[in-house]
Design an enzyme around this catalytic site. Structure first.
Site, PDB file in Angstrom:
ATOM      1  N   ALA A  63      42.675  37.350  29.898  1.00 46.29           N
ATOM      2  CA  ALA A  63      43.350  36.128  29.463  1.00 46.29           C
ATOM      3  C   ALA A  63      42.952  35.783  28.032  1.00 46.29           C
ATOM      4  O   ALA A  63      41.840  36.069  27.585  1.00 46.29           O
ATOM      5  CB  ALA A  63      43.012  34.975  30.401  1.00 46.29           C
ATOM      6  N   GLY A 112      42.009  39.679  33.334  1.00 44.33           N
ATOM      7  CA  GLY A 112      43.405  39.790  33.722  1.00 44.33           C
ATOM      8  C   GLY A 112      43.952  41.197  33.610  1.00 44.33           C
ATOM      9  O   GLY A 112      44.840  41.589  34.371  1.00 44.33           O
ATOM     10  N   GLU A 115      42.967  42.778  36.732  1.00 49.30           N
ATOM     11  CA  GLU A 115      43.740  42.207  37.835  1.00 49.30           C
ATOM     12  C   GLU A 115      45.158  42.774  37.887  1.00 49.30           C
ATOM     13  O   GLU A 115      45.718  42.969  38.972  1.00 49.30           O
ATOM     14  CB  GLU A 115      43.744  40.683  37.724  1.00 49.30           C
ATOM     15  CG  GLU A 115      42.388  40.100  38.108  1.00 49.30           C
ATOM     16  CD  GLU A 115      42.250  38.623  37.769  1.00 49.30           C
ATOM     17  OE1 GLU A 115      42.001  37.818  38.687  1.00 49.30           O
ATOM     18  OE2 GLU A 115      42.387  38.267  36.579  1.00 49.30           O
ATOM     19  N   GLU A 135      34.796  37.167  34.311  1.00 47.25           N
ATOM     20  CA  GLU A 135      35.080  35.734  34.434  1.00 47.25           C
ATOM     21  C   GLU A 135      33.842  34.917  34.781  1.00 47.25           C
ATOM     22  O   GLU A 135      33.709  33.762  34.356  1.00 47.25           O
ATOM     23  CB  GLU A 135      36.177  35.502  35.490  1.00 47.25           C
ATOM     24  CG  GLU A 135      37.543  36.056  35.114  1.00 47.25           C
ATOM     25  CD  GLU A 135      37.760  37.479  35.603  1.00 47.25           C
ATOM     26  OE1 GLU A 135      38.922  37.925  35.601  1.00 47.25           O
ATOM     27  OE2 GLU A 135      36.778  38.147  35.996  1.00 47.25           O
TER      28      GLU A 135
END
Length: 259
Positions: A63, A112, A115, A135
């Site tokens: 992100a 991300g 992910e 994270e």
């Protein structure tokens, strides 16, 4: 544009292009990816998607931190709306996409980026790629679905080790634990991803979509419910041209071999 599309007959390559930012996923990029997937889904001539990042340093470092920090500063509801719903919406869209999505991991796949790799049905990594769930170092758990998909893919203990430490793993280790399908030399990455796509799309699109749906929707169900899902997906293919053609091809081949 932060997303570029290249087409080679029935295979589309989608490239996240924020190379100077390590292809970080800011909100416009996520929204553009979703819009691109919508267009690809509606185009019957596109049979498979290769998703990669610009350059060789990163598939996606995760992100976009400034955007994320601004959303969090706006409070819980704003953070849930702008970060979690948007991020989970992207990974769910990739996971449930009716055409095969092959992630070509050309460098770092952190946060991300990792992910997205977890959500995609297939992934190939360059030898220098690395994967991490950093994270926790920012004070929160993975918000794009990583706390749920990673342990399901690689096992609870392996998943928790990545999530709780934030430590990166190599491409070789990612293949060993099942996070990616294969590791190839960097200069062969896109060719390997396209080759995998071609090996899939030689089969009927209705069969490919049914297989994707059966596995994706059934994998987390109890076995009996999963078998019912399998039966329902099989039923959708029975009246299709793909079944008629496939069976006739087999019959013709058998007849030739019996002569």
């Amino acid at each position: 544009m932060t997303v570029h599309i290249d087409r080679d007959e029935h295979v589309v390559t989608v490239t996240i292009d924020r190379e100077r930012k390590l292809n970080a996923l800011d909100y416009p990029t996520i929204d553009t990816l979703l819009a691109v997937l919508d267009r690809i889904e509606s185009d019957d001539s596109v049979r498979a998607v290769v998703l990669t990042g610009a350059g060789h340093r990163a598939f996606s470092a995760g992100a976009d931190i400034p955007s994320l920090a601004e959303s969090i500063a706006g409070g819980t509801e704003r953070a849930l709306r702008e970060i979690v719903r948007r991020g989970q919406g992207l990974t769910r869209r990739i996971e449930e996409f009716p055409k095969p999505v092959i992630v070509a991991v050309n460098g770092l796949a952190y946060g991300g980026g990792c992910e997205i790799t977890e959500a995609a049905p297939l992934a190939i990594a360059a030898e220098h790629a690395a994967f991490a769930k950093p994270e926790i170092s920012l004070g929160f758990p993975p918000p794009f679905g990583g706390s749920q998909r990673l342990p399901r893919h690689v096992g609870r203990k392996r998943g928790l080790e990545m999530i709780l430490t934030g430590d990166p793993i190599t491409a070789a280790r990612a293949a060993e634990i099942g996070l990616v399908n294969a590791v190839v030399p960097t200069d062969e990455l896109l060719a390997a991803a396209r080759d995998l796509a071609e090996r899939i799309i030689r089969h009927a699109p209705t069969a490919v979509a049914a297989c994707l749906r059966a596995v994706t929707r059934g994998i987390n169900l109890p076995v009996d419910e999963g078998l019912a899902m399998e039966a329902a997906c099989f039923a959708t293919t029975v009246p299709t041209e793909g079944v008629r053609t496939g069976l006739q091809r087999f019959v013709d081949r058998t007849a030739v071999s019996d002569r």
